[in-house]
Design an enzyme around this catalytic site. Structure first.
Site, PDB file in Angstrom:
ATOM      1  N   LYS A   1       0.864  -1.185   0.000  1.00 22.43           N
ATOM      2  CA  LYS A   1       0.000   0.000   0.000  1.00 22.43           C
ATOM      3  C   LYS A   1       0.892   1.223   0.000  1.00 22.43           C
ATOM      4  O   LYS A   1       2.059   1.170   0.416  1.00 22.43           O
ATOM      5  CB  LYS A   1      -0.907   0.031   1.228  1.00 22.43           C
ATOM      6  CG  LYS A   1      -2.193   0.820   1.012  1.00 22.43           C
ATOM      7  CD  LYS A   1      -3.181   0.060   0.139  1.00 22.43           C
ATOM      8  CE  LYS A   1      -4.487   0.847  -0.005  1.00 22.43           C
ATOM      9  NZ  LYS A   1      -5.482   0.091  -0.772  1.00 22.43           N
TER      10      LYS A   1
ATOM     11  N   ASP B   1      -6.831   4.459  -5.087  1.00 21.82           N
ATOM     12  CA  ASP B   1      -7.552   4.305  -3.820  1.00 21.82           C
ATOM     13  C   ASP B   1      -8.225   5.652  -3.584  1.00 21.82           C
ATOM     14  O   ASP B   1      -8.415   6.420  -4.518  1.00 21.82           O
ATOM     15  CB  ASP B   1      -6.584   3.918  -2.686  1.00 21.82           C
ATOM     16  CG  ASP B   1      -7.293   3.398  -1.440  1.00 21.82           C
ATOM     17  OD1 ASP B   1      -7.652   4.222  -0.602  1.00 21.82           O
ATOM     18  OD2 ASP B   1      -7.497   2.172  -1.321  1.00 21.82           O
TER      19      ASP B   1
ATOM     20  N   THR C   1     -14.881  -2.967  -7.268  1.00 28.57           N
ATOM     21  CA  THR C   1     -14.979  -3.125  -5.816  1.00 28.57           C
ATOM     22  C   THR C   1     -16.440  -3.107  -5.374  1.00 28.57           C
ATOM     23  O   THR C   1     -16.870  -3.938  -4.565  1.00 28.57           O
ATOM     24  CB  THR C   1     -14.189  -2.031  -5.081  1.00 28.57           C
ATOM     25  OG1 THR C   1     -12.850  -2.006  -5.579  1.00 28.57           O
ATOM     26  CG2 THR C   1     -14.156  -2.291  -3.588  1.00 28.57           C
TER      27      THR C   1
ATOM     28  N   ASN D   1     -16.332   5.754  -5.976  1.00 28.53           N
ATOM     29  CA  ASN D   1     -16.571   4.644  -6.905  1.00 28.53           C
ATOM     30  C   ASN D   1     -17.173   3.426  -6.229  1.00 28.53           C
ATOM     31  O   ASN D   1     -18.077   2.779  -6.772  1.00 28.53           O
ATOM     32  CB  ASN D   1     -15.256   4.233  -7.581  1.00 28.53           C
ATOM     33  CG  ASN D   1     -14.912   5.119  -8.754  1.00 28.53           C
ATOM     34  OD1 ASN D   1     -15.746   5.873  -9.245  1.00 28.53           O
ATOM     35  ND2 ASN D   1     -13.678   5.038  -9.207  1.00 28.53           N
TER      36      ASN D   1
ATOM     37  N   SER E   1      -7.814  -5.544 -10.717  1.00 29.67           N
ATOM     38  CA  SER E   1      -6.503  -4.951 -11.015  1.00 29.67           C
ATOM     39  C   SER E   1      -5.545  -6.002 -11.554  1.00 29.67           C
ATOM     40  O   SER E   1      -4.782  -5.745 -12.490  1.00 29.67           O
ATOM     41  CB  SER E   1      -5.907  -4.322  -9.753  1.00 29.67           C
ATOM     42  OG  SER E   1      -6.494  -3.077  -9.481  1.00 29.67           O
TER      43      SER E   1
END
Length: 449
Positions: free
Chosen positions: A123, A163, A206, A237, A381
């Protein structure tokens, strides 16, 4: 054991409560596994896995539109490359700290393992706030950020994604700078726009994935989404495409929210209005939603009850926290349960506090923890990486079908593991054990790395 590990990371990584929370949840879930299989203790897997393989911190300097030099902090925490290249998003938000990135990276290890795909966990991000910035300011920041990051990433090394605060615009600026610096056109970032290497269905993934996971949860009790009322937090999103897929599968989403307030629309959220206010780089206040739809109620954040989020006080059968970490606390959980909620599926990362999670598990409602329910984004992804590697693009329908299958497999893996350890309703335990076991077995196979 959990106390020893927690004490150790608190000493070595002071002031990172979200990271401690994520580690504690995983460690507690793993105790039945350690009692059954001693090899994980013998190989000291736990002490190895809570320490990132590499933690990169860097200064990001950029020039604003007034010609003033600004300084932000950048991070990339590469936690585990055991199963494949590091994979995880970049978050640009003023709340970002090293602890935020470490908790997200740690969660990413197990989430990515659950997908069954060849990706490790990482991350990154910055305390830069894109809100209120011009396109040129965002471009200059992204170029400066990538100038520091590019030497640590690559299509077989580390493949960041978007993100919070990092959408297609930001990915474009980051990707352009990576190409400029390396001279390479490769799939080093995911979440790209379709014309230059992106994947269809990535934006939706997601949110769609969280709803597919909920569909599997309900099917386990011979139930469906049809005609159920759903509350959703967030308006990015994840929330938008959770709302869209809920409508497609027959449910009625009635809420959305942002940092400034909450909308409750009993007739059902008007998706087109929400998209007009929030998509394509816009960040209009949801107060405008209530102006367009006078039958909707807007509650500004300043009027929230102390420590509460009004979304979770609205009667519903289904709840989808899709905003941010620890947005749903014990009092919120009690309100949901008292109002007849039968399912919580987490579209965000660790959105429920430990006390809220305990309440859901005690009540034995259908509960999909974030590392399982919101894995659709990272799964897609990886599908984008696969398309980039083969220089082709799959149809929306093909990607969506693969996503649906991946979410079903994640549900089955977590639920079968939970059943194996005598707690069939506890997908927190099931997801944590299944993800950990896959990574740990590979670590043992690969030796002392």
């Amino acid at each position: 054991m959990s106390l020893n590990i927690l004490s150790k990371i608190q000493r070595s990584s002071p002031g990172e409560p979200e990271f401690y929370q994520a580690v504690e949840e995983v460690v507690q879930s793993l105790e039945p596994l350690f009692a059954k299989e001693k090899k994980y203790l013998e190989y000291n897997i736990l002490e190895r896995i809570v320490e990132p393989e590499r933690a990169i911190t860097f200064r990001v300097t950029w020039i604003d539109d007034q010609g003033r030099l600004q300084v932000n902090k950048g991070y990339r925490i590469q936690f585990s490359s055991t199963l494949g290249p590091y994979k995880g998003g970049l978050r640009f938000h003023p709340s970002v700290t090293s602890g935020t990135i470490k908790f997200l990276g740690f969660e990413q290890i197990f989430k990515n393992a659950l997908t069954g795909l060849a990706i490790g966990g990482a991350k990154g991000g910055s305390d830069f706030d894109p809100k209120g910035k011009s396109n040129n300011e965002i471009m200059r920041f992204c170029q400066s950020f990538m100038t520091e990051l590019y030497r640590h990433i690559g299509d077989t090394i580390d493949v960041p994604a978007g993100d919070i605060g990092v959408g297609g615009r930001e990915i474009g600026y980051l990707y352009g700078q990576y190409k400029r610096l390396t001279g390479s056109y490769e799939g080093v970032l995911t979440g790209k726009k379709i014309a230059w290497g992106g994947s269809l269905a990535r934006t939706e993934a997601t949110g769609y994935g969280a709803v597919y996971f909920a569909e599997n949860l309900l099917a386990s009790r011979n139930d469906t989404l049809e005609d159920k009322v759903a509350t959703v937090s967030g308006s990015g999103n994840v929330a938008i495409y959770t709302i869209k897929k809920l409508y497609e599968l027959g449910a009625k989403p009635v809420t959305c929210s942002d940092s400034r307030g909450t909308i409750y629309h009993e007739a059902g959220i008007h998706l087109h209005t929400l998209q007009q206010l929030k998509e394509q780089g816009k960040n209009e206040s949801l107060e405008k939603y209530a102006e367009i739809h006078p039958d909707a109620k807007y509650t500004p954040a300043s009027q929230y009850p102390e420590g509460r989020h009004p979304v979770w006080s609205i009667p519903c059968q289904l709840a989808f926290p899709c905003a941010t970490q620890n947005e749903l606390n014990l009092e919120d959980a009690k309100a949901l349960l008292n109002n007849g909620c039968i399912l919580v599926a987490e579209g965000a990362n660790m959105p429920s506090t430990p006390e809220a999670v305990h309440a859901f598990l005690e009540a034995k409602i259908l509960y999909g923890p974030g590392k399982a329910a919101n894995a659709g984004g990272v799964a897609t992804s990886q599908l984008e990486m696969a398309q980039n590697a083969s220089m082709i693009q799959w149809s929306f329908e093909e990607v969506d079908a693969r996503l649906k299958g991946i979410m079903q497999n994640i549900y089955l893996t977590a639920s079968q593991t939970a059943e194996e350890f005598g707690q069939p309703h506890n997908l927190v335990l099931g997801a944590n054990i299944a993800g950990f076991r896959k990574v740990a077995d590979a670590m043992i196979d690969q030796g002392a790395v």
